[in-house]
Design an enzyme around this catalytic site. Structure first.
Site: not given
Length: 228
Positions: A88, A99, A185, A195
């Site tokens: 998501q 990652e 930002l 979210r």
């Protein structure tokens, strides 16, 4: 960072998911003063500290969607979360990601086990609600059993000579992953609007709330304007 293990949270972090996940702020470029200096650069002036006029300017910029001054403030987070939260999160393509890869390591594999399972909402296909008819102990036990059997199968495949990049396919969506995430930002505020919403999945919403907790002390005027 105080250690060399990516699966250990940095000093400035917030725990989420009943202590199974976390998010840490590992780097930052710019402050609230950077925002007003970028907005007023055409006047050739540089401020060292915020005053009330600057606070009003920050509010005006956000209210009127003058977003480019916000882009001069950048954050890097380290995120430890389940794969389905990662998926998501990575839909937000304005972020930069790197990652941990299960092609390269089989160390520190762990799985997210929800403390409480929810039911599917009747009127919303993408939403859930508090469970009234779920046997929590039985169903959580089934999930735990699946985690253990999946990991056992993965290890059996490795022992049989199967490469990591194929063996990892048997590991479930509840597997925890860790990724490096950088965003300015302006795009962070858009992420938080989506979210930390009643429409967002509860698990990723916990991370959005944690980001606000991490940043509010250093960005009090932003926090006030955005009602953090």
């Amino acid at each position: 960072m105080a250690n060399d293990n990516v699966n250990v949270p940095p000093p400035n972090h917030v725990m989420v998911l009943d202590g199974q996940g976390w998010i840490g702020l590992v780097d930052q470029m710019g402050t609230e003063t950077s925002i007003v200096n970028a907005a007023r650069v055409s006047f050739g002036k540089i401020r060292q500290e915020m005053d009330q006029r600057d606070a009003v300017l920050v509010k005006y910029l956000i209210a009127n969607h003058h977003s480019s001054p916000l882009e001069h403030v950048v954050f890097t987070f380290l995120v430890h979360c389940p794969l389905f939260v990662r998926s998501q999160w990575h839909r937000h393509r304005t972020w930069s990601y790197n990652e941990i890869s299960r092609r390269y390591t089989e160390e520190d594999i762990s799985f997210f086990l929800p403390a409480e399972l929810r039911e599917q909402a009747e009127s919303d296909r993408q939403a859930s609600r508090k469970a009234e008819h779920v046997d929590q102990n039985r169903c959580r036990g089934l999930i735990q059993k699946h985690h253990e059997s999946s990991l056992a199968l993965y290890e059996e495949l490795l022992a049989a000579g199967v490469c990591r990049e194929q063996a990892r396919g048997v590991l479930p969506q509840n597997m925890m992953t860790t990724f490096w995430a950088t965003v300015d930002l302006n795009n962070l505020l858009k992420f938080l609007e989506l979210r930390d919403s009643a429409h967002a999945q509860q698990e990723i919403r916990e991370y959005a709330i944690a980001i606000k907790t991490l940043l509010a002390p250093s960005f009090p005027h932003i926090a006030e304007v955005m009602h953090w």
